[in-house]
Motif scaffolding. Structure first.
Motif, PDB file in Angstrom:
ATOM      1  N   GLN A   1       0.820  -1.222   0.000  1.00  0.00           N
ATOM      2  CA  GLN A   1       0.000   0.000   0.000  1.00  0.00           C
ATOM      3  C   GLN A   1       0.848   1.263   0.000  1.00  0.00           C
ATOM      4  OE1 GLN A   1      -2.715  -1.381   3.408  1.00  0.00           O
ATOM      5  NE2 GLN A   1      -4.041  -0.145   2.120  1.00  0.00           N
TER       6      GLN A   1
ATOM      7  N   CYS B   1     -10.560   0.315   3.657  1.00  0.00           N
ATOM      8  CA  CYS B   1      -9.177   0.125   3.234  1.00  0.00           C
ATOM      9  C   CYS B   1      -8.610   1.496   2.885  1.00  0.00           C
ATOM     10  CB  CYS B   1      -9.131  -0.792   2.016  1.00  0.00           C
ATOM     11  SG  CYS B   1      -7.454  -1.132   1.437  1.00  0.00           S
ATOM     12  N   LEU B   2      -7.398   1.771   3.379  1.00  0.00           N
ATOM     13  CA  LEU B   2      -6.782   3.073   3.098  1.00  0.00           C
ATOM     14  C   LEU B   2      -6.548   3.277   1.601  1.00  0.00           C
ATOM     15  CD1 LEU B   2      -4.246   3.309   6.075  1.00  0.00           C
ATOM     16  CD2 LEU B   2      -6.569   4.229   5.902  1.00  0.00           C
TER      17      LEU B   2
ATOM     18  N   HIS C   1      -3.479  -8.277   1.031  1.00  0.00           N
ATOM     19  CA  HIS C   1      -2.723  -7.236   0.317  1.00  0.00           C
ATOM     20  C   HIS C   1      -1.376  -7.777  -0.174  1.00  0.00           C
ATOM     21  CE1 HIS C   1      -5.047  -3.580   0.503  1.00  0.00           C
ATOM     22  NE2 HIS C   1      -5.190  -3.616   1.816  1.00  0.00           N
TER      23      HIS C   1
ATOM     24  N   HIS D   1      -7.294  -9.392   6.044  1.00  0.00           N
ATOM     25  CA  HIS D   1      -7.357  -8.273   5.089  1.00  0.00           C
ATOM     26  C   HIS D   1      -5.943  -7.876   4.649  1.00  0.00           C
ATOM     27  CE1 HIS D   1      -9.056  -4.156   3.847  1.00  0.00           C
ATOM     28  NE2 HIS D   1      -7.747  -3.999   3.783  1.00  0.00           N
ATOM     29  N   GLU D   2      -5.041  -7.732   5.639  1.00  0.00           N
ATOM     30  CA  GLU D   2      -3.673  -7.301   5.313  1.00  0.00           C
ATOM     31  C   GLU D   2      -2.905  -8.402   4.591  1.00  0.00           C
ATOM     32  OE1 GLU D   2      -3.267  -4.260   5.540  1.00  0.00           O
ATOM     33  OE2 GLU D   2      -4.860  -3.798   6.966  1.00  0.00           O
TER      34      GLU D   2
HETATM   35 NI    NI Z   1      -6.514  -2.522   2.954  1.00  0.00          NI
END
Ligand code: NI
Length: 176
Positions: free
Chosen positions: A53, A101-102, A147, A143-144
């Motif tokens: 990210q 999510c950022l 990524h 979730h992470e």
């Molecule tokens: Ni996220």
């Protein structure tokens, strides 16, 4: 001093590229990256962040539930830095829950996740950790971890009717 990093937004290939394993001992710049990730996450009121990210294709993420304006009901736990993680076991029991999510600002979606997981990872000192996560921290971990494989929460949704703008989510869901 940590530096705030730019966050990759949905559509950027950085979010769709599988991350690389991290060597130990940790190079200095990777230690600095971790500090920057935590600062960037806090600044954006996140409860987790993964290296892709912030445009670093490395198998590192942070899980840090904490109450903030985006997640007022989160339980506070010390940040966990997970390096080279692997989910060893997943409970058959799934749970629906709202995620943001950022990298997908302004949206919330209802996502099914395993309620309980057993995970293995290395901490920033390279020590191997095996730990169980349940409920919200387990949701963040999954979730992470996604990524690191180029997967975002939208890919995990079973029904796009469970997608909402944050303002609508706050009015209708979070506040009953
Ligand atoms: Ni996220």
């Amino acid at each position: 001093m940590p530096v705030l990093r730019r966050i990759a937004l949905l559509g950027n290939p950085a979010l769709r590229t599988p991350a690389q394993a991290v060597p130990f001992p940790l190079p200095d710049e990777v230690g600095a990256l971790i500090d920057d990730m935590i600062a960037t996450m806090r600044e954006a009121d996140g409860v987790g962040i993964a290296a892709p990210q912030v445009y670093q294709s490395l198998a590192i993420f942070v899980v840090a539930p904490r109450p903030n304006p985006r997640y007022p009901d989160a339980v506070e736990e010390p940040p966990i830095v997970a390096i080279n993680p692997e989910i060893l076991e997943r409970s058959p029991e799934m749970e629906m829950g709202w995620e943001g999510c950022l990298s997908i600002p302004g949206l919330r979606g209802e996502v099914p996740r395993h309620r309980r997981i057993l995970a293995r990872y290395q901490d920033a000192d390279g020590a191997h950790v095996v730990r169980e996560f349940v409920d919200f921290p387990a949701r963040i971990f999954q979730h992470e971890d996604d990524h690191l494989r180029g997967v975002v929460f939208l890919d995990r949704m079973e029904n796009l009717r469970g997608l909402a703008f944050e303002g609508e989510y706050a009015r209708r869901v979070a506040n009953g």
